[in-house]
Scaffold this active site. Sequence first.
Site, mmCIF file in Angstrom:
data_model
loop_
_atom_site.group_PDB
_atom_site.id
_atom_site.type_symbol
_atom_site.label_atom_id
_atom_site.label_comp_id
_atom_site.label_asym_id
_atom_site.label_seq_id
_atom_site.Cartn_x
_atom_site.Cartn_y
_atom_site.Cartn_z
ATOM 1 C CG ASP A 41 52.618 35.150 46.383
ATOM 2 O OD1 ASP A 41 51.791 35.901 45.818
ATOM 3 O OD2 ASP A 41 53.836 35.207 46.173
ATOM 4 C CG ASN A 63 48.149 50.221 38.566
ATOM 5 O OD1 ASN A 63 47.624 50.703 37.560
ATOM 6 N ND2 ASN A 63 48.908 50.926 39.392
ATOM 7 C CG ASP A 78 26.361 41.611 34.023
ATOM 8 O OD1 ASP A 78 25.253 42.161 33.923
ATOM 9 O OD2 ASP A 78 26.493 40.424 34.361
ATOM 10 C CG HIS A 90 45.066 41.217 38.852
ATOM 11 N ND1 HIS A 90 45.487 42.466 38.438
ATOM 12 C CD2 HIS A 90 44.100 40.862 37.972
ATOM 13 C CE1 HIS A 90 44.811 42.833 37.362
ATOM 14 N NE2 HIS A 90 43.956 41.894 37.069
ATOM 15 C CG HIS A 150 34.890 39.899 33.175
ATOM 16 N ND1 HIS A 150 35.610 39.662 32.036
ATOM 17 C CD2 HIS A 150 35.821 40.196 34.140
ATOM 18 C CE1 HIS A 150 36.908 39.801 32.276
ATOM 19 N NE2 HIS A 150 37.067 40.119 33.557
ATOM 20 C CB THR A 151 28.550 38.442 36.556
ATOM 21 O OG1 THR A 151 27.237 38.857 36.936
ATOM 22 C CG2 THR A 151 29.237 37.901 37.813
ATOM 23 C CB SER A 181 52.828 38.769 45.123
ATOM 24 O OG SER A 181 51.936 38.265 44.148
HETATM 25 C C1 HEM Z 1 40.241 35.674 31.106
HETATM 26 C C2 HEM Z 1 41.135 36.622 31.230
HETATM 27 C C3 HEM Z 1 40.792 37.951 31.831
HETATM 28 C C4 HEM Z 1 41.071 39.162 31.275
HETATM 29 C C5 HEM Z 1 41.787 39.414 29.961
HETATM 30 C C6 HEM Z 1 40.533 40.155 32.165
HETATM 31 C C7 HEM Z 1 40.634 41.513 31.953
HETATM 32 C C8 HEM Z 1 39.966 42.465 32.687
HETATM 33 C C9 HEM Z 1 39.978 43.870 32.398
HETATM 34 C C10 HEM Z 1 40.746 44.540 31.275
HETATM 35 C C11 HEM Z 1 39.173 44.475 33.295
HETATM 36 C C12 HEM Z 1 38.830 45.946 33.363
HETATM 37 C C13 HEM Z 1 39.856 46.752 34.110
HETATM 38 C C14 HEM Z 1 39.541 48.210 33.988
HETATM 39 O O1 HEM Z 1 39.476 48.689 32.847
HETATM 40 O O2 HEM Z 1 39.350 48.869 35.009
HETATM 41 C C15 HEM Z 1 38.665 43.456 34.170
HETATM 42 C C16 HEM Z 1 37.836 43.687 35.232
HETATM 43 C C17 HEM Z 1 37.429 42.714 36.113
HETATM 44 N N1 HEM Z 1 37.808 41.389 36.100
HETATM 45 FE FE1 HEM Z 1 38.791 40.450 34.622
HETATM 46 N N2 HEM Z 1 39.947 39.546 33.225
HETATM 47 C C18 HEM Z 1 40.087 38.198 33.073
HETATM 48 C C19 HEM Z 1 39.676 37.221 33.962
HETATM 49 C C20 HEM Z 1 39.081 37.493 35.173
HETATM 50 C C21 HEM Z 1 38.878 36.515 36.215
HETATM 51 C C22 HEM Z 1 39.364 35.067 36.160
HETATM 52 C C23 HEM Z 1 38.234 37.140 37.228
HETATM 53 C C24 HEM Z 1 37.784 36.584 38.551
HETATM 54 C C25 HEM Z 1 37.237 35.397 38.682
HETATM 55 C C26 HEM Z 1 38.017 38.516 36.814
HETATM 56 C C27 HEM Z 1 37.355 39.466 37.541
HETATM 57 C C28 HEM Z 1 37.213 40.770 37.163
HETATM 58 C C29 HEM Z 1 36.388 41.721 37.885
HETATM 59 C C30 HEM Z 1 35.514 41.435 39.091
HETATM 60 C C31 HEM Z 1 36.534 42.950 37.236
HETATM 61 C C32 HEM Z 1 35.915 44.297 37.628
HETATM 62 C C33 HEM Z 1 36.881 45.028 38.522
HETATM 63 C C34 HEM Z 1 36.297 46.278 39.140
HETATM 64 O O3 HEM Z 1 35.182 46.666 38.807
HETATM 65 O O4 HEM Z 1 36.976 46.874 39.995
HETATM 66 N N3 HEM Z 1 38.577 38.695 35.578
HETATM 67 N N4 HEM Z 1 39.169 42.238 33.778
HETATM 68 C C1 LIG Z 2 49.167 52.308 39.582
HETATM 69 O O1 LIG Z 2 50.457 52.639 39.133
HETATM 70 C C2 LIG Z 2 50.685 54.029 39.034
HETATM 71 C C3 LIG Z 2 52.033 54.238 38.365
HETATM 72 O O2 LIG Z 2 53.067 53.528 39.002
HETATM 73 C C4 LIG Z 2 50.575 54.634 40.449
HETATM 74 O O3 LIG Z 2 50.785 56.044 40.385
HETATM 75 C C5 LIG Z 2 49.178 54.354 41.016
HETATM 76 O O4 LIG Z 2 49.071 54.793 42.336
HETATM 77 C C6 LIG Z 2 48.897 52.842 40.975
HETATM 78 N N1 LIG Z 2 47.527 52.563 41.393
HETATM 79 C C7 LIG Z 2 47.210 51.758 42.421
HETATM 80 C C8 LIG Z 2 45.759 51.513 42.643
HETATM 81 O O5 LIG Z 2 48.033 51.245 43.158
#
Ligand code: HEM
Ligand SMILES: *[C@@H]1O[C@H](CO)[C@@H](O)[C@H](O)[C@H]1NC(C)=O
Length: 319
Positions: A73, A93, A243, A65, A190-191, A75
């Site tokens: 940076d 977020n 996964d 992100h 996403h592993t 951010s």
């Molecule tokens: C290709 C476009 C991508 C999309 C549309 C995408 C979207 C998402 C979404 C929707 C989630 C689930 C968030 C949730 O529901 O809590 C997620 C989780 C995650 N993404 Fe992606 N992602 C993308 C690429 C990437 C990339 C490039 C990485 C890192 C190399 C990455 C790493 C992860 C990881 C590690 C999670 C799990 C986060 C957690 O368990 O806290 N993703 N992603």
């Molecule tokens: C995500 O945004 C909401 C709404 O602004 C906020 O209440 C929440 O604390 C944020 N979550 C994180 C992890 O910063």
Amino acid sequence: MASSAIGMVIMVMMVCSTCINASTLSLNYYKHTCPRVESIVAGAVHKATLNDKTVPSALLRMHFHDCFIRGCDGSVLLKSKGKNKAEKDGPTNISLHAFYVIENAKKALEAICPGVVSCADILALAARDAVTLSGGPSWEVPKGRKDGRISKAAETRQLPAPTFNISQLQQSFSQRGLSLQDLVALSGGHTLGFAHCSSFQNRIHKFSSKQSIDPSLNPSFANTLQSKCHINNKVKNAGSPLDSSATYFDNTYYKLLLQGKSILSSDQALLTHPTTKALVSKYAHSQLEFERAFVKSMIKMSSITNGGQEIRLQCNLVR
Ligand code: HEM
Ligand SMILES: *[C@@H]1O[C@H](CO)[C@@H](O)[C@H](O)[C@H]1NC(C)=O
Ligand SMILES: *[C@@H]1O[C@H](CO)[C@@H](O)[C@H](O)[C@H]1NC(C)=O
């Protein structure tokens, strides 16, 4: 003639407002100014992971992100201040957490080399450490990023959405200098980790006017997802691991994808283009090929810099 040449230069500069800028980064950037930076960051990630198995996935996603908005940076680490709502509080977020790990590493670094190591570099290192700690590859991270001073919640809309199709994903990545190969390799992130129901509800409820379930999903797997996520789900942390081995960094993600057991539409989309489909098969069949490609693409993604300005003293606050 001269003015058209200047026009060209300006055009190139505009196109490259967030280009990969590896030339300003280097492997031994802190060699003299903070030689222990790598072990301090790795120690902070390791310590936090012992208490919370979700830390590695959180850090990997946080770095992604960060790099996709304004370049890498830091951010994503800034907190909202006054009227400014930061990225952290933006619409995407969901699931961002474990910011404290970066703050702890920063605190330890400020004690031994104050004002030297950027928060953006700490996050890049922590993402690498997260992968390695989860059984994935290790690699040397180029360093020397500067921290930015701007973080805007609305800009998180620039992140790719889980509902994106392959052309939208390709566009999102190419705008950042990343190829289809980078897209497939980095989706392998996403592993690790977890997705909330809201991230894949489009596939299991009201998929289209004719079908409620995405037909590309394996039917029994779709049932499992439905049982975890009821329509109008109100359970706060309901969802699914991305996964089946979600704390272990391996190529299972690609194997499941080929079986119709992916979680996000954006994962499934990788099978809808011949180039990306071939790469999915390649990585499903070879852990080594996946790891090689992942490392290469991570270095590329983490080298997207947009010229940050400073070294923060605390990662959630500008100087
Ligand atoms: C290709 C476009 C991508 C999309 C549309 C995408 C979207 C998402 C979404 C929707 C989630 C689930 C968030 C949730 O529901 O809590 C997620 C989780 C995650 N993404 Fe992606 N992602 C993308 C690429 C990437 C990339 C490039 C990485 C890192 C190399 C990455 C790493 C992860 C990881 C590690 C999670 C799990 C986060 C957690 O368990 O806290 N993703 N992603
Ligand atoms: C995500 O945004 C909401 C709404 O602004 C906020 O209440 C929440 O604390 C944020 N979550 C994180 C992890 O910063
Ligand atoms: C992807 O979605 C966009 C926007 O909805 C659409 O214009 C485009 O045709 C779609 N591409 C594919 C390959 O489905």
